[in-house]
Design a protein around this motif. Structure first.
Motif, PDB file in Angstrom:
ATOM      1  N   LYS A   1      -1.293   3.998  -7.937  1.00 39.85           N
ATOM      2  CA  LYS A   1      -1.833   3.983  -6.574  1.00 39.85           C
ATOM      3  C   LYS A   1      -2.787   2.804  -6.383  1.00 39.85           C
ATOM      4  O   LYS A   1      -2.816   2.168  -5.329  1.00 39.85           O
ATOM      5  CB  LYS A   1      -2.566   5.290  -6.293  1.00 39.85           C
ATOM      6  CG  LYS A   1      -1.668   6.503  -6.166  1.00 39.85           C
ATOM      7  CD  LYS A   1      -2.484   7.773  -5.922  1.00 39.85           C
ATOM      8  CE  LYS A   1      -1.593   8.997  -5.862  1.00 39.85           C
ATOM      9  NZ  LYS A   1      -2.382  10.247  -5.718  1.00 39.85           N
ATOM     10  N   LEU A   2      -3.590   2.528  -7.420  1.00 35.58           N
ATOM     11  CA  LEU A   2      -4.548   1.427  -7.339  1.00 35.58           C
ATOM     12  C   LEU A   2      -3.808   0.099  -7.208  1.00 35.58           C
ATOM     13  O   LEU A   2      -4.156  -0.752  -6.371  1.00 35.58           O
ATOM     14  CB  LEU A   2      -5.430   1.431  -8.590  1.00 35.58           C
ATOM     15  CG  LEU A   2      -6.618   0.471  -8.601  1.00 35.58           C
ATOM     16  CD1 LEU A   2      -7.611   0.841  -7.511  1.00 35.58           C
ATOM     17  CD2 LEU A   2      -7.308   0.492  -9.961  1.00 35.58           C
ATOM     18  N   GLN A   3      -2.759  -0.086  -8.042  1.00 41.37           N
ATOM     19  CA  GLN A   3      -1.975  -1.322  -7.956  1.00 41.37           C
ATOM     20  C   GLN A   3      -1.219  -1.412  -6.632  1.00 41.37           C
ATOM     21  O   GLN A   3      -1.093  -2.497  -6.052  1.00 41.37           O
ATOM     22  CB  GLN A   3      -0.997  -1.371  -9.136  1.00 41.37           C
ATOM     23  CG  GLN A   3      -1.685  -1.564 -10.483  1.00 41.37           C
ATOM     24  CD  GLN A   3      -0.723  -1.399 -11.645  1.00 41.37           C
ATOM     25  OE1 GLN A   3      -0.135  -0.337 -11.827  1.00 41.37           O
ATOM     26  NE2 GLN A   3      -0.548  -2.456 -12.415  1.00 41.37           N
ATOM     27  N   GLU A   4      -0.710  -0.276  -6.165  1.00 41.93           N
ATOM     28  CA  GLU A   4      -0.011  -0.267  -4.883  1.00 41.93           C
ATOM     29  C   GLU A   4      -0.942  -0.708  -3.753  1.00 41.93           C
ATOM     30  O   GLU A   4      -0.557  -1.472  -2.858  1.00 41.93           O
ATOM     31  CB  GLU A   4       0.527   1.141  -4.595  1.00 41.93           C
ATOM     32  CG  GLU A   4       1.264   1.242  -3.268  1.00 41.93           C
ATOM     33  CD  GLU A   4       1.475   2.677  -2.807  1.00 41.93           C
ATOM     34  OE1 GLU A   4       1.827   2.861  -1.633  1.00 41.93           O
ATOM     35  OE2 GLU A   4       1.251   3.601  -3.615  1.00 41.93           O
ATOM     36  N   THR A   5      -2.184  -0.253  -3.812  1.00 44.48           N
ATOM     37  CA  THR A   5      -3.167  -0.647  -2.793  1.00 44.48           C
ATOM     38  C   THR A   5      -3.438  -2.138  -2.851  1.00 44.48           C
ATOM     39  O   THR A   5      -3.532  -2.819  -1.816  1.00 44.48           O
ATOM     40  CB  THR A   5      -4.472   0.145  -3.002  1.00 44.48           C
ATOM     41  OG1 THR A   5      -4.198   1.538  -2.926  1.00 44.48           O
ATOM     42  CG2 THR A   5      -5.501  -0.220  -1.941  1.00 44.48           C
ATOM     43  N   ALA A   6      -3.557  -2.674  -4.087  1.00 46.09           N
ATOM     44  CA  ALA A   6      -3.798  -4.106  -4.244  1.00 46.09           C
ATOM     45  C   ALA A   6      -2.609  -4.918  -3.737  1.00 46.09           C
ATOM     46  O   ALA A   6      -2.774  -5.953  -3.075  1.00 46.09           O
ATOM     47  CB  ALA A   6      -4.081  -4.426  -5.710  1.00 46.09           C
ATOM     48  N   VAL A   7      -1.388  -4.437  -4.064  1.00 43.19           N
ATOM     49  CA  VAL A   7      -0.192  -5.132  -3.581  1.00 43.19           C
ATOM     50  C   VAL A   7      -0.127  -5.051  -2.059  1.00 43.19           C
ATOM     51  O   VAL A   7       0.269  -6.023  -1.391  1.00 43.19           O
ATOM     52  CB  VAL A   7       1.068  -4.510  -4.221  1.00 43.19           C
ATOM     53  CG1 VAL A   7       2.334  -5.053  -3.541  1.00 43.19           C
ATOM     54  CG2 VAL A   7       1.113  -4.819  -5.712  1.00 43.19           C
ATOM     55  N   GLY A   8      -0.529  -3.914  -1.472  1.00 45.74           N
ATOM     56  CA  GLY A   8      -0.543  -3.781  -0.024  1.00 45.74           C
ATOM     57  C   GLY A   8      -1.448  -4.804   0.628  1.00 45.74           C
ATOM     58  O   GLY A   8      -1.120  -5.357   1.696  1.00 45.74           O
ATOM     59  N   ARG A   9      -2.611  -5.076  -0.011  1.00 46.36           N
ATOM     60  CA  ARG A   9      -3.498  -6.114   0.542  1.00 46.36           C
ATOM     61  C   ARG A   9      -2.826  -7.485   0.475  1.00 46.36           C
ATOM     62  O   ARG A   9      -2.951  -8.311   1.391  1.00 46.36           O
ATOM     63  CB  ARG A   9      -4.820  -6.120  -0.235  1.00 46.36           C
ATOM     64  CG  ARG A   9      -5.708  -4.923   0.050  1.00 46.36           C
ATOM     65  CD  ARG A   9      -7.139  -5.172  -0.415  1.00 46.36           C
ATOM     66  NE  ARG A   9      -7.219  -5.305  -1.876  1.00 46.36           N
ATOM     67  CZ  ARG A   9      -7.468  -4.299  -2.714  1.00 46.36           C
ATOM     68  NH1 ARG A   9      -7.633  -3.074  -2.230  1.00 46.36           N
ATOM     69  NH2 ARG A   9      -7.529  -4.509  -4.000  1.00 46.36           N
ATOM     70  N   ALA A  10      -2.075  -7.734  -0.615  1.00 50.96           N
ATOM     71  CA  ALA A  10      -1.375  -9.018  -0.747  1.00 50.96           C
ATOM     72  C   ALA A  10      -0.272  -9.144   0.305  1.00 50.96           C
ATOM     73  O   ALA A  10      -0.040 -10.239   0.855  1.00 50.96           O
ATOM     74  CB  ALA A  10      -0.792  -9.146  -2.150  1.00 50.96           C
ATOM     75  N   VAL A  11       0.421  -8.040   0.603  1.00 51.53           N
ATOM     76  CA  VAL A  11       1.466  -8.051   1.632  1.00 51.53           C
ATOM     77  C   VAL A  11       0.875  -8.440   2.974  1.00 51.53           C
ATOM     78  O   VAL A  11       1.445  -9.261   3.719  1.00 51.53           O
ATOM     79  CB  VAL A  11       2.143  -6.662   1.711  1.00 51.53           C
ATOM     80  CG1 VAL A  11       2.992  -6.553   2.980  1.00 51.53           C
ATOM     81  CG2 VAL A  11       3.015  -6.420   0.485  1.00 51.53           C
TER      82      VAL A  11
ATOM     83  N   LEU B   1       7.010  -8.600  -3.157  1.00 55.69           N
ATOM     84  CA  LEU B   1       5.844  -7.724  -3.084  1.00 55.69           C
ATOM     85  C   LEU B   1       6.217  -6.358  -2.529  1.00 55.69           C
ATOM     86  O   LEU B   1       5.738  -5.313  -3.023  1.00 55.69           O
ATOM     87  CB  LEU B   1       4.761  -8.364  -2.199  1.00 55.69           C
ATOM     88  CG  LEU B   1       3.992  -9.542  -2.807  1.00 55.69           C
ATOM     89  CD1 LEU B   1       3.115 -10.210  -1.742  1.00 55.69           C
ATOM     90  CD2 LEU B   1       3.126  -9.071  -3.981  1.00 55.69           C
ATOM     91  N   GLU B   2       7.056  -6.335  -1.511  1.00 59.21           N
ATOM     92  CA  GLU B   2       7.476  -5.056  -0.937  1.00 59.21           C
ATOM     93  C   GLU B   2       8.254  -4.236  -1.958  1.00 59.21           C
ATOM     94  O   GLU B   2       8.113  -3.013  -2.050  1.00 59.21           O
ATOM     95  CB  GLU B   2       8.346  -5.292   0.305  1.00 59.21           C
ATOM     96  CG  GLU B   2       7.598  -5.824   1.511  1.00 59.21           C
ATOM     97  CD  GLU B   2       6.742  -4.750   2.191  1.00 59.21           C
ATOM     98  OE1 GLU B   2       6.538  -3.657   1.628  1.00 59.21           O
ATOM     99  OE2 GLU B   2       6.253  -5.018   3.311  1.00 59.21           O
ATOM    100  N   GLN B   3       9.083  -4.911  -2.754  1.00 62.72           N
ATOM    101  CA  GLN B   3       9.832  -4.211  -3.793  1.00 62.72           C
ATOM    102  C   GLN B   3       8.880  -3.662  -4.862  1.00 62.72           C
ATOM    103  O   GLN B   3       9.028  -2.533  -5.320  1.00 62.72           O
ATOM    104  CB  GLN B   3      10.862  -5.155  -4.420  1.00 62.72           C
ATOM    105  CG  GLN B   3      11.732  -4.471  -5.481  1.00 62.72           C
ATOM    106  CD  GLN B   3      12.788  -5.410  -6.038  1.00 62.72           C
ATOM    107  OE1 GLN B   3      12.886  -6.560  -5.628  1.00 62.72           O
ATOM    108  NE2 GLN B   3      13.596  -4.915  -6.970  1.00 62.72           N
TER     109      GLN B   3
END
Length: 628
Positions: free
Chosen positions: A575-585, A614-616
């Protein structure tokens, strides 16, 4: 030392702790005033932290702060408690020379208590034994409470203690003796003596009762203020009563040493007494922590006073402090004027228990005491009584309770007109408060005085942002259960954490070797982080206290029970990495919107490919987080 001194046991000697879930214990903080418990203890890791005032540390830190000791004195205190013999560097151990002042004074008082107790069996102590017998106390009772006798000699105790290696300066500083023409002179002579113990059971002073007509001193003589004895916060009998106070949620306040003895022997083991001073704010703090005094109104504080006018005045003085308790407060007064000790002698144990059982709410007692001074058979007397009782009723802070006593007051006076009583009380209370202040004007209330508003303790607010809460949960796992995160936490990028204190703590964990080196966690891992925190000040952000931050995250409860649940760490990290990737998106999309797809086709295509990747990646992480 810390392994031999379980933090829950040491803290539990000072405050009542209750299960808070997740292996944590909770109680009222001893370092600041609060109405709801925010002081947490984590026995498994050996640390405490208060989310109200941000005080935290290990068992040694707690003893240092609660007893105002140096580090060395705190270690000595814990060693004494655990029965450990310390060895000192620079010449080895020399009894009595290198030890801290507090420990030396405690040992001197312990030896003095043993000396006095032994003297009670001597022929010269016959008046003391007769005093106890006349008040219904047997030899076993005296031994249980440690009652002793101070010989009617100038230097009996001083000679005894100096022969055991204590210095005259120590005896004088501890209040056991005073300076005489030829050396120390015993402070207590020819008196019956009660040892006064602190909440942990250490003897810190004495109360002495005059026995001889030739003694021209006061009826009761107490130890003076000393480095270990502070009468404003000492309660006689608290060491014996503390567990029952916590278990029953009840504390009974009596006036003297023999009253405490009588209550305990009669089946009221929650009785304590002040020592040569009136009941005050520091005594309240001690009892609130033992009662776990909070908003549920579960507990009781019962004041007992003599039935004479002096006793009633004392009860009314107690009324001024009543609202500093959250729990219910009562008063118990024997109509014939007998104190608990005399009541037990004349009418037996059951009468003492009945006295406590027949308690009356302190508010009701205070109002009735005012009314008793007036003739309620006349209109003039009833109106004067109403005006006199008005400030008492108006001072009740709880609106519901104030309304209930308004109704009672109307009934007791016989007006049968609540509206008139309310109006009269408002008029009288308004006159006593003085003119209304204009906008922007504030009362300059002095701290500690009735009506003074104490500055609020800094409260820790729960971060509203779910992403911030997620960062905190990951860091709590890294401090408490590093094995659940392992190398994957160590591989997190520098932009994973956004809050400055979270960034600082992540950097600290990495500097200490990362979670992969933390093993199962526990005290050793937290200790390593604290050592690293002391050596690594937070960079870039002023005001970040890394040791306090480590302690807080070591104690704060996790959001889920992770016992035997290895997947929880994986889910939190995902979840933490997903949140970070979401900020990058979001960042990539923002940059794409600023590009012209025709004129800047190459850069546009590159960013579009990055967005797809990133979405993947975010989709994969979301599946890992949900266990899909």
């Amino acid at each position: 030392m810390r392994e031999r001194s379980p933090i829950a046991d040491v803290v539990g000697e000072h405050i009542q702790l209750r299960n808070a879930g997740g292996g944590n214990l909770k109680g009222l903080c001893p370092f600041h005033d609060e109405k709801s418990p925010s002081f947490n203890v984590t026995p498994a890791r050996g640390y405490y932290y208060c989310f109200g005032c941000a005080e935290g540390g290990d068992v040694i830190t707690f003893v240092r702060k609660i007893e105002n000791l140096t580090f060395t004195e705190a270690v000595e205190r814990l060693a004494q408690r655990a029965g450990i013999q310390l060895r000192y560097e620079q010449g080895g151990y020399v009894p009595g020379r290198e030890q801290g002042e507090r420990l030396r004074l405690i040992e001197a008082h312990k030896a003095a208590a043993e000396f006095y107790a032994a003297q009670l069996a001597t022929p010269d102590a016959a008046p003391g034994r007769r005093f106890l017998s006349e008040r219904g106390f047997e030899r076993a009772d005296a031994e249980h409470f440690g009652v002793g006798y101070a010989p009617a000699e100038w230097e009996a105790l001083s000679r005894h203690l100096m022969a055991r290696g204590f210095t005259s300066q120590e005896l004088i500083k501890g209040g056991l003796a005073r300076e005489g023409r030829r050396g120390p002179v015993d402070r207590f002579r020819g008196r019956l003596v009660w040892p006064i113990r602190d909440i942990t059971g250490d003897v810190i002073g004495f109360g002495a009762r005059k026995l001889l007509d030739s003694d021209d001193g006061p009826k009761y003589l107490n130890t003076p203020e000393s480095p270990i004895y502070h009468k404003s916060s000492v309660l006689y009998g608290v060491d014996l009563a503390k567990r029952e106070i916590a278990r029953r949620s009840q504390a009974v306040i009596v006036e003297g040493y023999t009253d405490v003895m009588a209550c305990h022997l009669a089946g009221v083991p929650t009785a304590v007494a002040t020592c040569g001073t009136s009941f005050g704010e520091d005594h309240i703090k001690v009892l609130r922590r033992l009662l776990l005094d909070q908003a549920e109104f579960r507990g009781e504080v019962i004041f007992t006073f003599d039935g004479d006018s002096a006793g009633q005045k004392a009860a009314l003085r107690a009324f001024q402090d009543e609202q500093k308790f959250v729990t219910q407060t009562f008063v118990a007064i024997q109509p014939d004027g007998l104190d608990p000790c005399d009541l037990r002698v004349k009418h037996g144990d059951a009468a003492v228990r009945d006295l406590i059982a027949g308690r009356e709410p302190l508010f009701a007692f205070a109002i009735r005491s005012v009314l008793s001074r007036y003739d309620l058979n006349t209109n003039e007397g009833r109106l004067a009584a109403l005006d006199a009782a008005a400030p008492v009723v108006a001072s009740i802070k709880d609106p519901g309770l104030r309304k209930a006593y308004l109704v009672d007051l109307d009934r007791w006076l016989g007006f049968m007109d609540e509206g008139f009583v309310i109006q009269r009380i408002q008029q009288v209370a308004g006159l006593q408060r003085g003119p209304q202040r204009g906008p922007g004007q504030q009362a300059a209330a002095r701290p500690g005085r009735p009506g003074a508003a104490a500055p609020p303790a800094p409260a820790r607010q729960e971060p509203p942002d779910p992403a911030i809460r997620l960062e905190a949960e990951a860091l709590k796992l890294a401090v408490q259960r590093p094995a659940l995160l392992g190398p994957e936490f160590d591989a997190l990028g520098p932009g994973t954490f956004t809050r400055p204190e979270h960034v600082a703590l992540h950097e600290l964990i990495m500097a200490a070797g990362g979670t992969a080196s933390g093993g199962p966690g526990g005290r050793e891992w937290v200790d390593r982080l604290l050592v690293q925190a002391a050596e690594t000040p937070a960079q870039g952000e002023p005001g970040i206290d890394l040791p306090s931050l480590v302690t807080r995250f070591a104690v704060e409860a996790l959001r889920a029970d992770v016992s035997g649940e290895e997947r929880y760490g994986t889910a939190v990290l995902a979840k933490l990495q997903e949140t970070a990737v979401g900020r990058a998106v979001i960042q990539v999309k923002s940059r794409l919107q600023r590009l012209n797809p025709v004129d800047e086709q190459q850069e546009y295509n590159r960013l579009f490919g990055e967005l797809v990747a990133l979405e993947q990646q975010r989709r994969v992480l979301r599946e890992r987080a949900t266990g899909a």
